[in-house]
Design a protein around this motif. Structure first.
Motif, PDB file in Angstrom:
ATOM      1  N   LEU A  89     -15.974  18.030   7.230  1.00 30.45           N
ATOM      2  CA  LEU A  89     -16.387  17.694   7.767  1.00 30.45           C
ATOM      3  C   LEU A  89     -15.179  17.000   9.770  1.00 30.45           C
ATOM      4  CD1 LEU A  89     -19.994  16.451   6.749  1.00 30.45           C
ATOM      5  CD2 LEU A  89     -19.193  18.531   8.818  1.00 30.45           C
ATOM      6  N   GLY A 149     -23.350  30.308   6.568  1.00 34.59           N
ATOM      7  CA  GLY A 149     -22.272  29.756   6.799  1.00 34.59           C
ATOM      8  C   GLY A 149     -21.875  27.823   6.288  1.00 34.59           C
ATOM      9  N   SER A 150     -23.503  27.445   6.019  1.00 30.99           N
ATOM     10  CA  SER A 150     -22.693  25.972   6.187  1.00 30.99           C
ATOM     11  C   SER A 150     -22.338  26.318   4.016  1.00 30.99           C
ATOM     12  CB  SER A 150     -24.881  25.124   5.850  1.00 30.99           C
ATOM     13  OG  SER A 150     -25.392  26.024   5.167  1.00 30.99           O
ATOM     14  N   ARG A 151     -22.723  27.203   3.545  1.00 32.38           N
ATOM     15  CA  ARG A 151     -22.056  27.286   1.889  1.00 32.38           C
ATOM     16  C   ARG A 151     -20.791  27.374   2.148  1.00 32.38           C
ATOM     17  NH1 ARG A 151     -26.816  30.773  -1.146  1.00 32.38           N
ATOM     18  NH2 ARG A 151     -26.536  31.952   0.482  1.00 32.38           N
ATOM     19  N   THR A 152     -20.212  27.120   2.769  1.00 35.36           N
ATOM     20  CA  THR A 152     -18.725  27.180   2.317  1.00 35.36           C
ATOM     21  C   THR A 152     -17.584  25.297   3.209  1.00 35.36           C
ATOM     22  OG1 THR A 152     -18.431  27.535   4.837  1.00 35.36           O
ATOM     23  CG2 THR A 152     -18.349  28.660   3.876  1.00 35.36           C
ATOM     24  N   ALA A 153     -16.778  25.289   1.558  1.00 35.12           N
ATOM     25  CA  ALA A 153     -16.565  23.890   1.780  1.00 35.12           C
ATOM     26  C   ALA A 153     -15.524  23.555   3.498  1.00 35.12           C
ATOM     27  CB  ALA A 153     -15.437  24.560   1.087  1.00 35.12           C
ATOM     28  N   VAL A 154     -15.932  22.712   3.625  1.00 37.56           N
ATOM     29  CA  VAL A 154     -15.364  22.578   5.575  1.00 37.56           C
ATOM     30  C   VAL A 154     -15.122  20.599   5.059  1.00 37.56           C
ATOM     31  CG1 VAL A 154     -17.307  21.636   5.868  1.00 37.56           C
ATOM     32  CG2 VAL A 154     -15.447  23.009   7.658  1.00 37.56           C
ATOM     33  N   PRO A 182     -21.552  28.946  -2.900  1.00 38.64           N
ATOM     34  CA  PRO A 182     -21.798  30.309  -3.211  1.00 38.64           C
ATOM     35  C   PRO A 182     -21.711  30.738  -4.608  1.00 38.64           C
ATOM     36  CG  PRO A 182     -20.400  30.397  -1.817  1.00 38.64           C
ATOM     37  CD  PRO A 182     -21.085  29.265  -1.572  1.00 38.64           C
TER      38      PRO A 182
END
Lengths: 222, 222
Positions: free
Chosen positions: A105, A98-103, A217
DNA sequence: CAGCATCCCGATTGATACTG
DNA sequence: CAGTATCAATCGGGATGCTG
């Protein structure tokens, strides 16, 4: 109780921890027992009735136990059973994926447990080769002790101001801590009081270099 | 689209694959593209509208792609993207954890993909040390080729009757196959036609010994 | 304050029917 | 085969109130 009625191990796991908020609750319990109100505040967005329902279900399923602490500070706490604690690899892998999604922070919640767990998912044993250091992460009431040595990361809750003459102590709220560890000092903001670093700049550098976010990804077709 | 609104990698993962039936759908796609109707029959209990909704969401999220096969057999298939395929460690860990619950293997569904994936979660590299064999598992339309060598398990879909002069070929429906692999021949039933073993009894023994179910959870307190 | 129970409403799920 | 449409039932979210 809703079930997939499937003999597959995956769906049987989901029968137990697949309901909404079950995994986040378990995430908050990974580093040790927590009170009902701890969970309530660490999980912004969960309704109190849903939290109660999930805890009850998880207790019945044998994932969590409810326990009363000894008289010095009597309080009801929820704690993972050994079976529940065995979910940690699942959480690690989920978090890594899941950490491979833009967010952004900022403007989103991040609990202290989430940050601590994220260190486990992003620990880069290769980058940590040869590194040997202790650190303490202080995020309000939540304090975690970190040890890096022999390419292994150890992290757990710690009493504040009890660090083992630690070479490094970082004070910040969880989102700021994440910005600092993963994006550097400039991203964490430089305002006074936002982040406080006790220890040498060198050890802080050494520390943050041990954690790297996975690549986003590749959008290409398979 | 519902979100935990949490910067934690775990909850961000759940934002994408946390809805009901999302993980089971992905499980069915782990070994390669499948058609809508394949998914529908492999997932007993899912309503067709839910299946459609999940697929649409997973496509939009970039976990799955919809593709049309080339003219020999034109059909729409769904396939994991590289990012989606990266969920395999999550499924493996989930399956390993969930397999530690009692279940009556009969009277519950078990898809061919589930069985094949379960072999990955229960493969015991220690027990497989020194073992070198190929096998083919035929479960109705679904056929998987298995290779065990150097303590490594390789498994994938295979065209039936195309095995590499395999030393072992097992024919059974998925639940029976599971009973046989995990509980032995007697549990799989001995009725004619229920399970058919082509190959030496010794190689079949060798094969099944490579897979062991984890221990059920200890109910003791932490 | 800890730990729920209740009520209401909108969102999601599930079963079935139906269409290109 | 490959889905979409419809509708009832259930679940989740939020506010509120109760109990020790």
């Amino acid at each position: 109780m809703r079930s997939y009625l499937d003999a597959c191990g995956i769906t049987r796991a989901l029968d137990v921890v697949g309901e909404r908020w079950a995994i986040p609750v378990i995430r908050e319990l990974i580093f040790g027992p927590r009170r009902y109100s701890d969970l309530d505040t660490a999980l912004p967005g969960v309704s109190t009735n849903i939290l109660g329902a999930r805890l009850k279900e998880l207790v019945k399923a044998g994932v969590v136990v409810k326990r009363r602490l000894a008289p010095p500070t009597p309080a009801n706490v929820y704690e993972l059973t050994p079976w529940g604690a065995a979910l940690e690899p699942v959480l690690i892998e989920l978090g890594r994926w899941g950490s491979r999604t833009a967010v952004d922070l900022s403007h989103q919640a991040l609990s202290a447990s989430s940050l601590a767990l994220s260190l486990k998912t992003t620990f880069d044993a290769h980058a940590a080769a040869g590194v040997e250091l202790d650190a303490q992460l202080v995020m309000g009431e939540d304090c975690f002790g970190v040890h890096i040595g022999s390419g292994v990361l150890t992290i757990g809750r710690d009493a504040p101001h009890t660090g083992r003459a630690s070479g490094l102590r970082l004070h910040a709220d969880p989102p700021t801590m994440a910005s600092y560890v993963y994006q550097g000092l400039e991203a964490a903001g430089t305002a006074f009081d936002v982040i406080r670093i006790e220890g040498s700049r060198g050890s802080a550098e050494l520390f943050t270099r041990c954690f790297t976010l996975p690549e986003p990804p590749t959008k290409g077709t398979l």
